[in-house]
Design a protein around this motif. Structure first.
Motif, PDB file in Angstrom:
ATOM      1  N   HIS A  24      65.862   6.521  -3.744  1.00  0.00           N
ATOM      2  CA  HIS A  24      66.407   6.533  -5.552  1.00  0.00           C
ATOM      3  C   HIS A  24      65.365   5.454  -6.168  1.00  0.00           C
ATOM      4  O   HIS A  24      65.235   4.587  -5.947  1.00  0.00           O
ATOM      5  N   PRO A  25      65.072   6.069  -7.360  1.00  0.00           N
ATOM      6  CA  PRO A  25      64.203   5.070  -8.158  1.00  0.00           C
ATOM      7  C   PRO A  25      64.901   3.902  -8.850  1.00  0.00           C
ATOM      8  O   PRO A  25      64.330   3.244  -9.368  1.00  0.00           O
ATOM      9  N   TYR A  26      66.165   3.993  -8.977  1.00  0.00           N
ATOM     10  CA  TYR A  26      66.911   2.981  -9.699  1.00  0.00           C
ATOM     11  C   TYR A  26      66.727   1.838  -8.789  1.00  0.00           C
ATOM     12  O   TYR A  26      66.550   1.595  -7.774  1.00  0.00           O
ATOM     13  N   GLN A  27      66.677   0.578  -9.537  1.00  0.00           N
ATOM     14  CA  GLN A  27      66.420  -0.864  -9.121  1.00  0.00           C
ATOM     15  C   GLN A  27      67.674  -1.881  -9.740  1.00  0.00           C
ATOM     16  O   GLN A  27      68.274  -1.163 -10.532  1.00  0.00           O
ATOM     17  N   ILE A  28      67.494  -2.781  -9.123  1.00  0.00           N
ATOM     18  CA  ILE A  28      68.617  -3.885  -9.656  1.00  0.00           C
ATOM     19  C   ILE A  28      68.049  -3.972 -11.180  1.00  0.00           C
ATOM     20  O   ILE A  28      67.105  -4.409 -11.286  1.00  0.00           O
ATOM     21  N   SER A  29      69.206  -3.881 -11.833  1.00  0.00           N
ATOM     22  CA  SER A  29      68.956  -4.342 -13.535  1.00  0.00           C
ATOM     23  C   SER A  29      67.985  -3.357 -14.046  1.00  0.00           C
ATOM     24  O   SER A  29      67.612  -3.550 -15.260  1.00  0.00           O
ATOM     25  N   TYR A  30      67.747  -2.155 -13.215  1.00  0.00           N
ATOM     26  CA  TYR A  30      66.828  -1.235 -14.140  1.00  0.00           C
ATOM     27  C   TYR A  30      67.324   0.268 -13.517  1.00  0.00           C
ATOM     28  O   TYR A  30      66.769   0.519 -12.537  1.00  0.00           O
ATOM     29  N   THR A  31      67.747   0.700 -14.530  1.00  0.00           N
ATOM     30  CA  THR A  31      68.451   1.880 -14.339  1.00  0.00           C
ATOM     31  C   THR A  31      68.094   3.152 -15.246  1.00  0.00           C
ATOM     32  O   THR A  31      68.938   4.069 -15.582  1.00  0.00           O
ATOM     33  N   GLU A  32      67.120   2.906 -15.747  1.00  0.00           N
ATOM     34  CA  GLU A  32      66.642   3.878 -16.963  1.00  0.00           C
ATOM     35  C   GLU A  32      65.590   4.719 -16.787  1.00  0.00           C
ATOM     36  O   GLU A  32      65.097   5.533 -17.519  1.00  0.00           O
ATOM     37  N   PRO A  33      64.762   4.592 -15.767  1.00  0.00           N
ATOM     38  CA  PRO A  33      63.665   5.547 -15.196  1.00  0.00           C
ATOM     39  C   PRO A  33      64.340   7.226 -15.566  1.00  0.00           C
ATOM     40  O   PRO A  33      65.222   7.579 -14.901  1.00  0.00           O
ATOM     41  N   ALA A  80      59.481  15.815 -11.473  1.00  0.00           N
ATOM     42  CA  ALA A  80      59.183  16.509 -10.301  1.00  0.00           C
ATOM     43  C   ALA A  80      60.532  17.189  -9.912  1.00  0.00           C
ATOM     44  O   ALA A  80      61.192  17.629 -10.605  1.00  0.00           O
ATOM     45  N   TYR A  81      60.816  17.138  -8.441  1.00  0.00           N
ATOM     46  CA  TYR A  81      61.943  18.003  -8.046  1.00  0.00           C
ATOM     47  C   TYR A  81      63.301  16.793  -8.005  1.00  0.00           C
ATOM     48  O   TYR A  81      63.300  16.317  -7.190  1.00  0.00           O
ATOM     49  N   ALA A  82      63.844  16.835  -9.016  1.00  0.00           N
ATOM     50  CA  ALA A  82      64.808  15.598  -9.460  1.00  0.00           C
ATOM     51  C   ALA A  82      66.013  15.839  -8.348  1.00  0.00           C
ATOM     52  O   ALA A  82      66.687  14.895  -8.127  1.00  0.00           O
ATOM     53  N   LYS A  83      66.065  17.175  -7.737  1.00  0.00           N
ATOM     54  CA  LYS A  83      67.259  17.208  -6.712  1.00  0.00           C
ATOM     55  C   LYS A  83      67.115  16.389  -5.402  1.00  0.00           C
ATOM     56  O   LYS A  83      68.022  16.707  -4.715  1.00  0.00           O
ATOM     57  N   PHE A  84      65.805  15.789  -5.120  1.00  0.00           N
ATOM     58  CA  PHE A  84      65.405  14.868  -4.165  1.00  0.00           C
ATOM     59  C   PHE A  84      66.239  13.564  -4.494  1.00  0.00           C
ATOM     60  O   PHE A  84      66.423  12.737  -3.485  1.00  0.00           O
ATOM     61  N   THR A  85      66.883  13.395  -5.401  1.00  0.00           N
ATOM     62  CA  THR A  85      67.322  11.895  -6.003  1.00  0.00           C
ATOM     63  C   THR A  85      68.743  11.918  -5.258  1.00  0.00           C
ATOM     64  O   THR A  85      69.925  12.863  -5.585  1.00  0.00           O
ATOM     65  N   PRO A  86      68.877  10.710  -4.512  1.00  0.00           N
ATOM     66  CA  PRO A  86      70.425  10.837  -3.743  1.00  0.00           C
ATOM     67  C   PRO A  86      71.318  10.180  -4.802  1.00  0.00           C
ATOM     68  O   PRO A  86      71.082   9.648  -5.785  1.00  0.00           O
ATOM     69  N   PRO A  87      72.617  10.245  -4.236  1.00  0.00           N
ATOM     70  CA  PRO A  87      73.613   9.687  -5.132  1.00  0.00           C
ATOM     71  C   PRO A  87      73.900   8.148  -5.244  1.00  0.00           C
ATOM     72  O   PRO A  87      73.408   7.601  -4.198  1.00  0.00           O
TER      73      PRO A  87
END
Length: 409
Positions: free
Chosen positions: A36-45, A49-56
């Protein structure tokens, strides 16, 4: 780069230290898979590409502390974590085990006692049965944005939309129960071997996949109350409301005048999954502002009527004659609604408070230019200079205008 250049660069470049992650996860942590691209204190990206690869985003609601070691490497076995999320594609809550090295920490959930301070389960039931709730990951899931390329009129254009594959539903608490064995200890060492949430809630919701009512057991601490049914909704859109400020705001270079309220025009009301959003426009600055969940206004204001009750200064010649040296003490310290054309031929309507009447020599003309040094509400009270010959219409506002929106200190 030589050593000297490296030393010089240290004087100009600050070292960015990464946020530290948790060495061990805990109950109530919001986590996700490492992909997942989210990081601590950074949830804005924005996710391309294929967004459905993004986990919950998931909540840890059970922890299994391992005391064993790998027989080949000798390394301590990772702790196991049972995590909770909602799958919109399956229409159900998923509860899955993960090893610690599979997960990364995002943030803790906001712990709450839901207004109940009693250990008695019946007291919890009295307070919470029938209340609406939602998973505490809801705002993170609502905030997910995906970006994609689209062709509009033969041109390539990037567009954004929400990514809602794991958006949890709003459900109603139907029952509560305590888990008797929510903490277990190692029989040899006495240390905690496993723990989970003590209080469990049975919730019902409208299943997005089947279209029928579903129910499931969810740890209560993973939920937060949904209160939109308890709040009176202002549904009279296309009205202007008086919005008081929590703290006064000073106008630039004006020690006497402070904002105490804004006139805000309610354009529409949107229901965003579990709360209302009031979409407004500030009548002073013309800026659009969205107020989520609550809109703390006091009353409806007939803003146009206030402007009509002002004194129209008349024609361009009359405006020029009014803003002159002999009338300075008359027009200073007052409010005006003006139609104005700047030197770039841009037309605006704005409200100003005249502070001064400075004169500056125009180059190559040989005659002075008359300007009004004013607080401009279109620029949130900042100081602006307005040429008198650029004012095409001017209304002196009544005393009621200042009394309603401003305070003298």
């Amino acid at each position: 780069m030589n050593e000297h250049e490296k030393e010089i660069s240290k004087n100009y470049l600050s070292i960015i230290k990464p946020k530290k992650t948790r060495e061990a996860l805990k109950l109530n942590d919001i986590v996700t898979l490492k992909s997942h691209p989210y990081q601590i204190s950074y949830t804005e990206p924005k996710i391309g590409a294929y967004a459905k690869f993004t986990p919950p985003l998931m909540i840890v609601f059970e922890v299994l502390n391992k005391s064993t070691h790998d027989t080949l490497t000798g390394l301590k076995d990772s702790n196991h974590y049972k995590c909770l999320f909602y799958s919109t594609s399956e229409g159900k809550f998923e509860k899955l085990w993960f090893k610690g090295e599979e997960l990364k920490f995002i943030r803790e959930i906001n712990k709450t006692n839901f207004g109940v301070n009693s250990p008695n389960i019946n007291e919890w039931k009295k307070e919470l049965i029938g209340k609406e709730v939602v998973l505490q990951t809801v705002d993170l899931e609502l905030g997910k944005q995906k970006t994609f390329q689209d062709i509009v009129d033969g041109r390539s254009k990037m567009k954004d939309s929400t990514l809602l594959d794991y958006l949890p539903p709003v459900g109603t608490i139907m029952d509560l129960k305590f888990e008797d064995d929510y903490i277990k200890h190692n029989e040899k060492t006495g240390k905690i071997s496993s723990q989970k949430q003590a209080l469990q809630a049975k919730i019902k919701w409208l299943n997005n996949e089947s279209g029928k009512i579903s129910d499931d057991i969810v740890p209560l601490e993973c939920l937060k109350l949904v209160t939109f049914n308890d709040i009176q909704v202002l549904y009279e859109s296309r009205k202007t409301y008086l919005l008081p400020l929590q703290s006064r705001k000073q106008l630039e270079s004006n020690v006497n005048l402070y904002y105490k309220a804004y006139p805000v025009y309610l354009k529409s009301v949107t229901f965003k999954h579990y709360y209302y959003v009031y979409n407004t426009s500030n009548k002073f600055s013309k800026k659009s502002v969205a107020y989520p969940e609550s809109f703390p206004v006091e009353s409806i204001v007939n803003f146009d009527e206030i402007l009509k009750n002002g004194h129209d200064l008349g024609s361009l010649i009359q405006i020029q004659a009014f803003f002159s040296e002999e009338n300075v003490e008359i027009f200073k310290g007052k409010w005006y609604y003006i139609s104005y054309i700047d030197q770039q031929n841009n037309y605006t309507e704005r409200i100003i408070y005249v502070q001064d009447f400075p004169r500056s020599d125009e180059e190559n003309i040989g005659e002075s230019r008359r300007t009004l040094r004013s607080n401009c509400l279109l620029r949130e009270g900042a100081i602006r200079n307005f040429r008198v010959n650029g004012i095409k219409k001017c209304i002196e506002l009544p005393n009621d205008f200042e009394k309603m929106f401003f305070e003298r200190v």
